[in-house]
Scaffold this motif. Structure first.
Motif, PDB file in Angstrom:
ATOM      1  N   ALA A 102       0.826  -1.202   0.000  1.00  7.70           N
ATOM      2  CA  ALA A 102       0.000   0.000   0.000  1.00  7.70           C
ATOM      3  C   ALA A 102       0.864   1.258   0.000  1.00  7.70           C
ATOM      4  O   ALA A 102       0.583   2.225  -0.730  1.00  7.70           O
ATOM      5  CB  ALA A 102      -0.929  -0.005   1.214  1.00  7.70           C
ATOM      6  N   VAL A 103       1.928   1.264   0.799  1.00  5.54           N
ATOM      7  CA  VAL A 103       2.807   2.439   0.886  1.00  5.54           C
ATOM      8  C   VAL A 103       3.520   2.679  -0.445  1.00  5.54           C
ATOM      9  O   VAL A 103       3.670   3.829  -0.890  1.00  5.54           O
ATOM     10  CB  VAL A 103       3.826   2.248   2.027  1.00  5.54           C
ATOM     11  CG1 VAL A 103       4.878   3.350   2.009  1.00  5.54           C
ATOM     12  CG2 VAL A 103       3.112   2.248   3.373  1.00  5.54           C
ATOM     13  N   PRO A 107       1.928   6.199  -4.195  1.00 10.85           N
ATOM     14  CA  PRO A 107       2.556   7.228  -5.041  1.00 10.85           C
ATOM     15  C   PRO A 107       2.697   6.806  -6.493  1.00 10.85           C
ATOM     16  O   PRO A 107       2.560   7.637  -7.401  1.00 10.85           O
ATOM     17  CB  PRO A 107       3.927   7.441  -4.378  1.00 10.85           C
ATOM     18  CG  PRO A 107       4.152   6.245  -3.539  1.00 10.85           C
ATOM     19  CD  PRO A 107       2.815   5.777  -3.098  1.00 10.85           C
ATOM     20  N   LEU A 108       2.968   5.513  -6.743  1.00 10.58           N
ATOM     21  CA  LEU A 108       3.054   5.049  -8.126  1.00 10.58           C
ATOM     22  C   LEU A 108       1.718   5.192  -8.841  1.00 10.58           C
ATOM     23  O   LEU A 108       1.654   5.665  -9.980  1.00 10.58           O
ATOM     24  CB  LEU A 108       3.517   3.589  -8.161  1.00 10.58           C
ATOM     25  CG  LEU A 108       4.960   3.321  -7.737  1.00 10.58           C
ATOM     26  CD1 LEU A 108       5.225   1.812  -7.714  1.00 10.58           C
ATOM     27  CD2 LEU A 108       5.940   4.011  -8.659  1.00 10.58           C
ATOM     28  N   ALA A 109       0.636   4.789  -8.155  1.00 16.50           N
ATOM     29  CA  ALA A 109      -0.690   4.899  -8.761  1.00 16.50           C
ATOM     30  C   ALA A 109      -1.090   6.357  -8.955  1.00 16.50           C
ATOM     31  O   ALA A 109      -1.728   6.712  -9.953  1.00 16.50           O
ATOM     32  CB  ALA A 109      -1.715   4.172  -7.896  1.00 16.50           C
ATOM     33  N   THR A 190      -7.105   2.799 -10.570  1.00 19.05           N
ATOM     34  CA  THR A 190      -8.475   2.958 -11.085  1.00 19.05           C
ATOM     35  C   THR A 190      -9.269   3.946 -10.250  1.00 19.05           C
ATOM     36  O   THR A 190      -9.995   4.799 -10.787  1.00 19.05           O
ATOM     37  CB  THR A 190      -9.177   1.598 -11.112  1.00 19.05           C
ATOM     38  OG1 THR A 190      -8.415   0.676 -11.904  1.00 19.05           O
ATOM     39  CG2 THR A 190     -10.573   1.723 -11.691  1.00 19.05           C
ATOM     40  N   ALA A 191      -9.135   3.872  -8.916  1.00 21.69           N
ATOM     41  CA  ALA A 191      -9.875   4.780  -8.042  1.00 21.69           C
ATOM     42  C   ALA A 191      -9.402   6.220  -8.221  1.00 21.69           C
ATOM     43  O   ALA A 191     -10.220   7.149  -8.271  1.00 21.69           O
ATOM     44  CB  ALA A 191      -9.715   4.348  -6.595  1.00 21.69           C
ATOM     45  N   LEU A 192      -8.100   6.416  -8.314  1.00 23.04           N
ATOM     46  CA  LEU A 192      -7.576   7.777  -8.498  1.00 23.04           C
ATOM     47  C   LEU A 192      -7.942   8.334  -9.858  1.00 23.04           C
ATOM     48  O   LEU A 192      -8.182   9.541 -10.012  1.00 23.04           O
ATOM     49  CB  LEU A 192      -6.059   7.772  -8.321  1.00 23.04           C
ATOM     50  CG  LEU A 192      -5.551   7.553  -6.893  1.00 23.04           C
ATOM     51  CD1 LEU A 192      -4.040   7.383  -6.887  1.00 23.04           C
ATOM     52  CD2 LEU A 192      -5.951   8.715  -5.989  1.00 23.04           C
TER      53      LEU A 192
END
Length: 296
Positions: A102-103, A107-109, A190-192
């Motif tokens: 998650a961490v 930032p990548l996403a 997808t969410a971002l």
């Protein structure tokens, strides 16, 4: 007017097609029968056999399975310190891998969904998926070479007076994080990508700083996707045993104990195998309250 075929000219195939066209529920039932039957017989059936065999015992002299109902295997799991330590260690590794994924993934996403130019975003998503196309064993053995003595990790850290983690629990956590990271990046991406820009603009217009916007606007809307990705990273890490066997050194997790007990004590292996199933079911129930299952 549309010409209709006489009853004598209708072939069985045409009559069947007409019947399925008029009854969509029947068409859907026939479409789902084969996969549901496959799931019920092979997957759910094997789980039932696993759970039933966990209540059997083993002859201590011949190592043959004795089909006598008993809860001794589960009592041994609870009362034996070694089994308790391995179970807790396995859950801790799965949680550590999930947190690290998650961490690293966020930032990548965020970059692939919000910062990168639109024409580059599909290529970046393909780049994220590329490691999934490689063989599981190839990737694990590649990490074994990286983490081995005088390997790439040692070579990169030696100028700073450090050395690589070698083989052990940290190596297993790092390798599992690499293996399952794409499963966390994709739902967050997808969410971002679907996050309305006007919400962040409105937050900035109201005087909120980037940190406050992230905590109050972005994180609540992306959290279900993070939880959805954690379902994959947690369950895959909890049931893994090959990675630990290759880079984990002397570390033992649930999967290793199941593998080592299959030949010697099948009922105990079945009892150990029910532990990750129960843990994952409880985890799914917890994630359901966050809306993660609807984001899968």
């Amino acid at each position: 007017m549309t010409a209709t075929l006489p009853a004598a000219g209708r072939t069985p195939v045409r009559r069947l097609a007409g019947l399925l066209h008029r009854r969509p529920r029947l068409r859907l039932s026939l479409l789902l029968t084969a996969p549901l039957l496959w799931l019920a017989v092979l997957y759910l059936g094997s789980l039932c056999v696993l759970f039933v065999s966990a209540f059997w015992t083993t002859d201590s002299f011949t190592s043959e399975v004795v089909k006598v109902w008993s809860t001794d295997n589960f009592q041994e799991l609870v009362t034996t310190p070694v089994f308790r330590q391995v179970i807790l260690r396995s859950i801790g590794v799965a949680l550590a891998v999930t947190v690290l994924c998650a961490v690293i993934a966020f930032p990548l996403a965020f970059y692939t969904a919000r910062v990168a130019k639109p024409r580059w975003r599909p290529l970046l998503v393909v780049a994220i998926l590329t490691p999934l196309w490689a063989s599981y064993l190839v990737k694990v053995y590649a990490w074994r070479l990286i983490l081995s003595e005088d390997g790439l990790a040692d070579w990169m850290l030696r100028p700073f007076g450090l050395s690589g983690p070698g083989f052990g629990l940290p190596a297993a956590v790092v390798t599992l994080t690499y293996l399952w990271l794409p499963y966390m990046i994709l739902p967050i991406h997808t969410a971002l990508e679907q996050l309305p820009v006007n919400l962040m603009d409105a937050s900035a217009d109201l005087g909120a700083r980037p940190g406050r916007t992230f905590r109050s606007v972005v994180l609540p809307m992306v959290l279900p996707s993070v939880a959805a990705g954690s379902v994959f990273t947690f369950s895959l890490s909890l049931g893994d045993y090959i990675t630990v066997q290759i880079v984990g050194g002397k570390t033992q997790l649930i999967g290793n104990l199941v593998y080592s007990n299959i030949e010697l004590n099948l009922p105990m292996a079945a009892a150990l195998g029910t532990v990750p199933v129960v843990v994952i079911v409880l985890y799914l129930l917890a994630m359901r309250r966050t809306g993660a299952l609807s984001s899968l």
